[in-house]
Design a protein around this motif. Structure first.
Motif, short mmCIF file in Angstrom:
data_model
loop_
_atom_site.label_atom_id
_atom_site.label_comp_id
_atom_site.label_asym_id
_atom_site.label_seq_id
_atom_site.Cartn_x
_atom_site.Cartn_y
_atom_site.Cartn_z
N VAL A 1 0.87 -3.54 3.89
CA VAL A 1 2.25 -3.17 4.18
C VAL A 1 2.62 -1.94 3.37
O VAL A 1 2.39 -1.89 2.16
CB VAL A 1 3.21 -4.34 3.84
N HIS A 2 3.14 -0.94 4.05
CA HIS A 2 3.67 0.24 3.35
C HIS A 2 5.18 0.11 3.29
O HIS A 2 5.81 -0.19 4.30
CB HIS A 2 3.28 1.52 4.10
N MET B 1 0.84 -1.20 0.00
CA MET B 1 0.00 0.00 0.00
C MET B 1 0.87 1.25 0.00
O MET B 1 1.53 1.57 0.98
CB MET B 1 -0.93 -0.02 1.21
N SER B 2 0.84 1.96 -1.12
CA SER B 2 1.72 3.12 -1.29
C SER B 2 1.17 4.36 -0.60
O SER B 2 1.89 5.33 -0.38
CB SER B 2 1.87 3.42 -2.77
N GLY C 1 -1.60 5.59 -2.05
CA GLY C 1 -2.39 6.11 -3.16
C GLY C 1 -3.72 5.38 -3.29
O GLY C 1 -4.00 4.42 -2.57
N VAL C 2 -4.54 5.87 -4.21
CA VAL C 2 -5.89 5.34 -4.36
C VAL C 2 -5.89 3.92 -4.94
O VAL C 2 -6.69 3.07 -4.53
CB VAL C 2 -6.76 6.31 -5.21
N ASP C 3 -4.99 3.66 -5.89
CA ASP C 3 -5.02 2.38 -6.57
C ASP C 3 -4.73 1.21 -5.62
O ASP C 3 -5.47 0.23 -5.58
CB ASP C 3 -4.02 2.37 -7.74
N SER C 4 -3.65 1.34 -4.87
CA SER C 4 -3.28 0.23 -4.00
C SER C 4 -4.30 0.06 -2.88
O SER C 4 -4.51 -1.06 -2.39
CB SER C 4 -1.87 0.41 -3.44
N ALA C 5 -4.97 1.15 -2.50
CA ALA C 5 -5.99 1.04 -1.45
C ALA C 5 -7.19 0.23 -1.96
O ALA C 5 -7.69 -0.67 -1.28
CB ALA C 5 -6.44 2.43 -1.01
#
Lengths: 386, 358
Positions: free
Chosen positions: B30-31, B7-8, B10-14
């Motif tokens: 995990v960030h 999870m960066s 950002g919206v996509d990874s969320a």
């Protein structure tokens, strides 16, 4: 079943404290107001101050309530530095293993106030060297504004020789502060017998509320304030009194000293069980600060070949909560400066976990943790890519 | 499956993590902390972006209801991505660090660690799809062609693709934002990141200058005539037209383009547009996303930029280099970029362009 082994981070609020906080939250009146409501609130607050003073063994007027242990540490270190600086003293002496609430203000004093910070080393057991203190004072005592050494370390539980430090410093009239956030309520502690200039305490580490700390500051040692305003707390810490948290803090203190010996013995026996279990099941693991005097509840263990954040994740998934030391603001695990100061490498420091035990833990908690640990270690070793 | 969601913030990874949970997987967020900025006392201080992104990722994990941790991959990222980025520029190439990060960090260091810890794979918010078929699990383009990220994933081996989950490949980006808003994710309207993450200023040339110096060198035409000077050959890209700083005009007034960057002599060679033409490209260190290629020439497409067009070509592997012969020449192709080969929408594999020919 969740097993909480992170009591050094924070510990459950004792029920009597919760009740006292709730009661006081419903009481109308600013303790600084002069009317009946204000006086009623002030009465509870001052009663709380006296209860705490009795158990800390200081005069009630020596207690300054703050918003946290961190605030008390900052107030003490900066205030005593400024007090010293006014008399030409520019040196701050701290140990290398202090909490960031001391390390970072010391760095700030260096960067912004021209302070010279001297770090006291620790040995492999995490103990400072009194000869280094003696040596330093014999040469530079009249330059030193303040010495700050924590009473017990938050990561290893190692207890420092505070009264010896004070004895050395008092020969030269140098002020000594000690962060006693971890040791208060865990081991006997007397402000007046130690002879300290200042000492830091925190509510939530002993079953009191969050957001309340104490700077114990010897009478006559007035220091510049960080917060200016209404002039509360000897004009050293302005801000409306947080009466519910103060009353809660006092209630927690009363509770803890009601059962002090039995709690300590229980916690210490669980610590011994955990440590001997680790030694028996994981022969290459070792306990940090093993030969030093330590707090009853803290076990800091190094598990070679692992990374602590992996261990934490795997244990968390199994319901066991422990700690890897301090993380940065982005949540990244850093190798502990405490373990590094004790001679650890980056790698071994990153392989270490802190388990901290509290009165609410049971023998089953420890047994279950020991049952889970070997499989978790195997996984963590496989996942260690470094 | 038990999955790690990278999870960066950002919206996509969320949304990807949320979809993985909804598909019935057990997901842990995990960030990845990728940059380190050591300080004397508190070595955890990082760039503000990382702190904010890590916070956003944590809040997304809270909303989705999954555990969340931060993994420090700064050392791996520096050794595997940043150092490579610098050394590639130093030898006159134009690298793509995002590919490198996918190949060396997200689907290597993270996936390996996840597998060792008992997880089955890694979920990311990349726009790409996978299919199970006679060739096993294969990598394909996303439905949203404008967002397709299969190119930056073309460095994944079969083994890495096996552990990769891309829940967003079937959806248009606009719908992902709507879905994020509907799920109550605060990052629904967070802007996409464009810059290279470890060059937060966006000033690549300036960032490289700090690391590679600014030694003055000549700008030459193809006959070796000196036309001007530059302050570091690495700040140029093949095909570049603007900002060359040449004061001598061409006889017919036609523009000049960077044709060659020669790091050893610190020379930039410029010339006419037609001299940029490339019909054949050669790539080294190939990675196969499916069955291995051989010397048999096949028809397909090659893509040479992250959001570039698929170029019709004939491709084969000569035993050491991946070769693509274009139907139509293209103009300005930098070495160091990846050439990704596609069979229709399937990613066949990729290699780093080391040589080009007219």
């Amino acid at each position: 079943m969740a097993i909480y082994l992170d009591h050094a981070a924070t510990t459950p609020m004792v029920e009597a404290c919760t009740q006292a906080v709730i009661r006081q939250l419903k009481v109308l009146g600013n303790p600084s107001s002069l009317h009946t409501f204000g006086r009623a609130a002030r009465k509870e607050l001052e009663r709380a101050r006296e209860i705490i003073a009795r158990h800390v063994d200081c005069h009630p007027s020596e207690i300054i309530f703050t918003g946290s242990g961190t605030e008390a540490d900052n107030t003490a270190l900066k205030g005593l530095f400024w007090r010293g600086k006014a008399h030409g003293r520019n040196v701050v002496v701290i140990s290398a293993i202090e909490h960031h609430a001391i390390l970072d203000p010391a760095q700030w004093l260096t960067d912004h106030e021209g302070a010279e910070v001297i770090l006291l080393d620790v040995d492999s057991n995490g103990l400072i060297n009194l000869n280094q203190v003696r040596e330093l004072l014999s040469h530079r005592a009249d330059e030193i504004a303040v010495i700050s050494v924590m009473s017990a370390n938050n990561e290893t539980g190692v207890i420092q020789p505070i009264s010896e430090i004070v004895e050395i410093a008092s020969d030269y009239g140098v002020a000594v502060h000690s962060d006693a956030v971890q040791s208060f309520g865990k081991v006997p502690l007397s402000f007046s017998k130690l002879g300290l200039t200042a000492m830091t305490l925190s509510g939530h580490k002993i079953g009191g509320p969050l957001g309340i700390g104490i700077l114990v500051l010897r009478k006559g040692f007035d220091i510049p304030a960080l917060l200016h305003g209404g002039g509360q707390e000897r004009d050293i810490r302005s801000g409306t009194f947080n009466a519910p948290s103060i009353v809660g803090f006092a209630t927690a203190v009363e509770e803890i000293f009601l059962d002090f010996v039995s709690h300590s013995l229980k916690v210490a026996s669980l610590r011994v069980a955990l440590e001997s279990g680790i030694a028996a099941k994981m022969p290459d693991a070792y306990i940090n600060g093993l030969s030093a005097d330590r707090l009853p509840g803290i076990v800091n263990a190094t598990f070679p070949g692992t990374e602590s954040d992996t261990l934490l994740l795997l244990l968390d998934a199994e319901g066991v909560a422990c700690s890897t030391g301090s993380a940065c603001s982005a949540g990244v695990q850093r190798p502990s400066h405490v373990l590094l100061a004790m001679g650890h490498t980056d790698v071994s420091a990153r392989s270490s976990l802190r388990f901290s035990i509290g009165p609410s833990n049971t023998a089953e908690d420890i047994a279950q943790t020991l049952k889970l640990l070997p499989a978790v270690l195997t996984r963590a070793r496989a996942a260690n890519l470094r | 499956m038990r999955l790690i969601a990278a999870m960066s913030g950002g919206v996509d990874s969320a949304v990807a993590a949320a979809r993985a949970v909804e598909s019935g997987h057990e997901v842990v967020g995990v960030h990845l902390a990728l940059s380190s900025n050591p300080q004397k006392y508190r070595s955890g201080a990082r760039g503000c972006c990382t702190i904010e992104d890590s916070h956003d990722a944590r809040r997304a994990a809270d909303v989705i209801g999954i555990p969340f941790y931060t993994w420090d991959m700064a050392e791996e990222f520096h050794a595997g991505v940043v150092e490579n980025f610098i050394s590639e520029y130093a030898i006159g190439r134009t690298p793509n660090p995002c590919l490198r990060c996918n190949g060396k960090i997200k689907f290597a260091a993270v996936l390996d660690r996840a597998r060792a810890m008992g997880f089955d794979g890694v979920v990311t918010g990349h726009y790409a799809t996978t299919q199970e078929g006679s060739m096993g699990k294969t990598l394909h383009r996303a439905v949203d062609a404008s967002k397709d990220q299969s190119y930056v994933l073309s460095v994944l081996s079969v083994e890495q693709i096996a552990g990769a989950i891309f829940p967003l490949g079937d959806t248009e980006k606009v719908d992902i934002r709507k879905e994020a808003a509907a799920r109550g994710l605060a990052v629904a309207q967070k802007p996409d990141s464009h810059d290279i993450c470890f060059v937060p200023s966006g000033d690549n040339a300036g960032w490289l200058r700090d690391r590679l110096g600014s030694e003055v060198g000549p700008i030459l035409d193809q006959d070796g005539n000196k036309l001007g000077e530059h302050k570091g050959a690495y700040t140029y890209t093949i095909g570049q037209r603007k900002g060359l700083g040449i004061t001598v005009p061409t006889s017919d007034g036609s523009p000049r383009f960077v044709l060659k960057i020669e790091p050893v002599t610190n020379t930039v060679v410029v010339g006419a547009h037609e001299d940029l033409a490339v019909s054949t490209m050669y790539g080294e260190k190939p990675i196969w996303c499916g069955p291995l290629l051989d010397a048999t020439a096949r028809r397909g497409f090659v893509q040479v930029r992250a959001h570039g067009q698929p170029l019709p070509c004939e491709y084969f592997f000569d035993g050491s280099l991946l070769v693509a012969r274009l139907d139509e020449p293209i103009f300005g192709l930098a070495t160091g970029q990846a050439m990704a080969i596609y069979d229709d929408d399937r990613v066949v594999g990729s290699a780093t362009i080391c040589e080009t020919a007219q």
